[in-house]
Design a protein around this motif. Structure first.
Motif, PDB file in Angstrom:
ATOM      1  N   LYS A  52     -10.251 -11.591 -23.127  1.00 51.62           N
ATOM      2  CA  LYS A  52     -11.778 -11.379 -22.734  1.00 51.62           C
ATOM      3  C   LYS A  52     -11.914  -9.882 -22.852  1.00 51.62           C
ATOM      4  O   LYS A  52     -13.141  -9.328 -23.366  1.00 51.62           O
ATOM      5  N   ARG A  53     -11.268  -8.963 -22.516  1.00 52.30           N
ATOM      6  CA  ARG A  53     -11.501  -7.550 -22.490  1.00 52.30           C
ATOM      7  C   ARG A  53     -11.471  -6.997 -24.061  1.00 52.30           C
ATOM      8  O   ARG A  53     -12.404  -6.225 -24.453  1.00 52.30           O
ATOM      9  N   GLN A 106      -3.389 -13.038 -27.393  1.00 49.31           N
ATOM     10  CA  GLN A 106      -3.714 -14.396 -27.889  1.00 49.31           C
ATOM     11  C   GLN A 106      -2.472 -15.421 -27.746  1.00 49.31           C
ATOM     12  O   GLN A 106      -2.429 -16.434 -27.532  1.00 49.31           O
ATOM     13  N   ARG A 135      -5.025 -14.214 -20.891  1.00 42.99           N
ATOM     14  CA  ARG A 135      -6.629 -14.658 -20.802  1.00 42.99           C
ATOM     15  C   ARG A 135      -7.609 -13.636 -20.764  1.00 42.99           C
ATOM     16  O   ARG A 135      -8.580 -13.088 -21.337  1.00 42.99           O
ATOM     17  N   TRP A 136      -7.104 -12.576 -19.670  1.00 42.93           N
ATOM     18  CA  TRP A 136      -7.921 -11.430 -19.190  1.00 42.93           C
ATOM     19  C   TRP A 136      -7.857 -10.521 -20.066  1.00 42.93           C
ATOM     20  O   TRP A 136      -8.973 -10.061 -20.540  1.00 42.93           O
TER      21      TRP A 136
END
Length: 343
Positions: free
Chosen positions: A340-341, A321, A336-337
């Protein structure tokens, strides 16, 4: 002069720390141009445009220095003292390729090559040029032509005498030295290296699609890595040793003669959370004298974030983050990936 000089050369090379020293002619690799052209035509070189730009030299060592009459091929062992795959299940830690866990081999091997080359000039005269990985020289093909080893199904050079944990260097010389017999392929029906690849980067035995190779993706590839491949990187943040470590011929591996190849304790299984916090200055300090330094902080932290996204560790979410607004687009995208994961 020839044979006695050659014998002394081999003895001198071993005293310098090389595990093997063999000789071939610059023109002993006629198969290289066709294979290189096919590799580039298939697009297997990915973003490594320099391979296409220097195909003439890389395909024909004799064209690199027309005056050369002999190529001295040398192998220097860097066999790890630990299993490089032991860190892979440790999802909050990063896996760094064995060769990059301490000093940059380019500097160490080149110094040894230069000392050997100076000795050769003093003993036999002539002129010399030394190369280790950074020039358009087909080291692996020349290594097989000289009898140093053979190119295995994973495309790396390996030997019955030292396995496949070795750096390859060469000394081109105008001297006519006695040549050694070429080595033959001894892989047989074994597929250990091919089956070990996490990304299926081998379209066929003896063929490598760099665009799917984790070493290429984490070191050479600029910008974001395709999402389809990110999950297959696991926690590998610089290079990959899977195909090398899987080779059965490593039962004959020779211990490294230079302690500067021994892994730094802090790089055997570094914490991903700590690596994600590196700014440019801290990155340069941590990897001073290391080959990792050349990829820069941004690409390295991008790799770390892919590993964080693959970790399944909620405790690493804050580290990801914190980087969603990073100035580097690839780092921000990876952050960001990862968020999300994990979320």
């Amino acid at each position: 002069m020839g044979s006695s000089l050659k014998d002394k050369l081999v003895e001198r090379a071993r005293s310098e720390g090389f595990v093997s020293c063999r000789v071939c002619r610059p023109w002993d690799v006629p198969q290289v141009p066709e294979r290189l052209a096919a590799f580039v035509e298939a697009g297997y070189h990915g973003q490594m445009g320099w391979m296409a730009e220097r195909m003439h030299w890389r395909g024909d060592p004799a064209a690199l220095w027309p005056e050369a009459r002999s190529v001295i091929m040398l192998a220097e062992s860097y066999t790890p003292e630990h299993d490089p795959r032991a860190v892979l299940p440790q999802r909050d830690r990063g896996a760094i390729s064995v060769y990059a866990q301490n000093k940059d081999y380019h500097d160490l091997v080149k110094k040894r090559l230069k000392r050997l080359a100076r000795w050769l000039i003093a003993e036999g005269g002539g002129e010399v040029k030394v190369f280790v990985d950074t020039a358009p020289v087909p080291e692996k093909a020349l290594g097989q032509a000289a009898g140093l080893g053979w190119q295995g199904k994973h495309t790396n050079l390996l030997s019955r005498d030292w396995g496949n944990w070795a750096f390859i260097g060469s000394v081109f010389t105008t001297l006519e030295l006695p040549v050694d017999a070429a080595e033959i392929d001894r892989c047989g029906s074994c597929r250990a290296c091919l089956d070990s690849c996490p990304t299926d980067a081998f379209p066929a035995p003896y063929q490598l699609d760099a665009r799917r190779c984790i070493s290429y993706l984490t070191i050479e590839h600029k910008g974001p890595v395709e999402e389809e491949l990110r999950g297959k990187l696991g926690n590998r943040i610089y290079g990959c040793d899977d195909c090398l470590a899987a080779c059965p011929w490593n039962k004959f591996a020779v211990a490294a003669s230079d302690m500067r190849y021994a892994a730094r304790e802090e790089l055997k299984a570094p914490k991903l959370a700590e690596l994600a916090e590196l700014d440019d200055a801290a990155f340069r300090t941590l990897f001073s004298g290391s080959p990792i330094k050349r990829i820069g902080r941004d690409r390295f932290v991008r790799n770390v974030l892919y590993a964080i996204g693959n970790s399944g560790e909620p405790g690493l979410l804050p580290a990801a983050q914190a980087l969603v607004g990073d100035p580097d687009p690839a780092v921000a995208d990876a952050a960001r990936w990862a968020v999300k994961r994990l979320a």
